[in-house]
Scaffold this motif. Sequence first.
Motif, PDB file in Angstrom:
ATOM      1  N   LEU A   1      -7.877   1.242   0.101  1.00 22.71           N
ATOM      2  CA  LEU A   1      -6.870   2.015   0.842  1.00 22.71           C
ATOM      3  C   LEU A   1      -6.122   2.958  -0.096  1.00 22.71           C
ATOM      4  CD1 LEU A   1      -5.486  -0.773   3.194  1.00 22.71           C
ATOM      5  CD2 LEU A   1      -6.897   1.201   3.860  1.00 22.71           C
ATOM      6  N   LEU A   2      -5.932   2.534  -1.331  1.00 19.81           N
ATOM      7  CA  LEU A   2      -5.224   3.390  -2.291  1.00 19.81           C
ATOM      8  C   LEU A   2      -6.099   4.541  -2.769  1.00 19.81           C
ATOM      9  CD1 LEU A   2      -3.394   0.658  -4.347  1.00 19.81           C
ATOM     10  CD2 LEU A   2      -2.405   2.241  -2.681  1.00 19.81           C
TER      11      LEU A   2
ATOM     12  N   VAL B   1       0.843  -1.203   0.000  1.00 20.52           N
ATOM     13  CA  VAL B   1       0.000   0.000   0.000  1.00 20.52           C
ATOM     14  C   VAL B   1       0.880   1.255   0.000  1.00 20.52           C
ATOM     15  CG1 VAL B   1      -1.674   1.339   1.342  1.00 20.52           C
ATOM     16  CG2 VAL B   1      -2.024  -1.117   0.995  1.00 20.52           C
TER      17      VAL B   1
ATOM     18  N   VAL C   1      -7.111  -3.433  -0.487  1.00 26.03           N
ATOM     19  CA  VAL C   1      -5.922  -2.705  -0.956  1.00 26.03           C
ATOM     20  C   VAL C   1      -6.337  -1.571  -1.894  1.00 26.03           C
ATOM     21  CG1 VAL C   1      -3.811  -2.886  -2.349  1.00 26.03           C
ATOM     22  CG2 VAL C   1      -4.307  -4.605  -0.593  1.00 26.03           C
TER      23      VAL C   1
ATOM     24  N   GLN D   1       0.834   3.921  -2.977  1.00 21.66           N
ATOM     25  CA  GLN D   1       0.367   5.277  -2.666  1.00 21.66           C
ATOM     26  C   GLN D   1       1.267   6.333  -3.316  1.00 21.66           C
ATOM     27  OE1 GLN D   1       0.067   5.173   1.621  1.00 21.66           O
ATOM     28  NE2 GLN D   1      -2.151   4.898   1.533  1.00 21.66           N
TER      29      GLN D   1
ATOM     30  N   THR E   1      -4.796   2.762   7.997  1.00 18.86           N
ATOM     31  CA  THR E   1      -4.395   1.783   6.985  1.00 18.86           C
ATOM     32  C   THR E   1      -3.899   0.509   7.652  1.00 18.86           C
ATOM     33  OG1 THR E   1      -3.852   3.472   5.343  1.00 18.86           O
ATOM     34  CG2 THR E   1      -2.774   1.338   5.088  1.00 18.86           C
TER      35      THR E   1
END
Length: 179
Positions: A157-158, A91, A154, A95, A167
């Motif tokens: 979260l991105l 992640v 995932v 990011q 996170t």
Amino acid sequence: MPRNRGLHDRESKRADIVTAARELFVSDGFDRTSISRLARAAGITPNTLYWYFTDKDDILVAVLTEIVAEDAAAYVDIADRPLVDRLSWLVERLQQVGPLVTTVHDRADKSTAVNNWHNGFHQFAESLFLADVEAAGLSGPRADAMVRIGTFVVEGLLTHAPAPEVTRAVIDTLVDAMS
């Protein structure tokens, strides 16, 4: 000898274009990066760009492929760590190129090249996660569901980029749900 030089020059110029595109796509966004601006950043004319790539989506796929290759090479160094650490690492890495995640999802239904890349990326990522899911004792439909849940977590979260502690809590909860 000139053939080798031409091939080397072609590969070098293609790499220059991908480097410029990566910087512009991440900093300014795919849609706001015009072919003219990209060509200027790569030190070529817009028409010359089409000698190396069929279109802007083809350039995006080259950028994405380069990023995944770099991440895959770096992943080797952490492959033996616990799943929560590996997912957190993934992640964090993705990011750094966050705007491209949204771009891929926006472009996948408009571009066969981007859609094919996206599907291949999912297959690769899911195969890595599946090994952990199976090691946790899950199989069949439950294992398939957990792999999809992991992928969705995932991607979520991105695209939403919560604070690092959130996170980590989400990833911890995902991994805990596997046991």
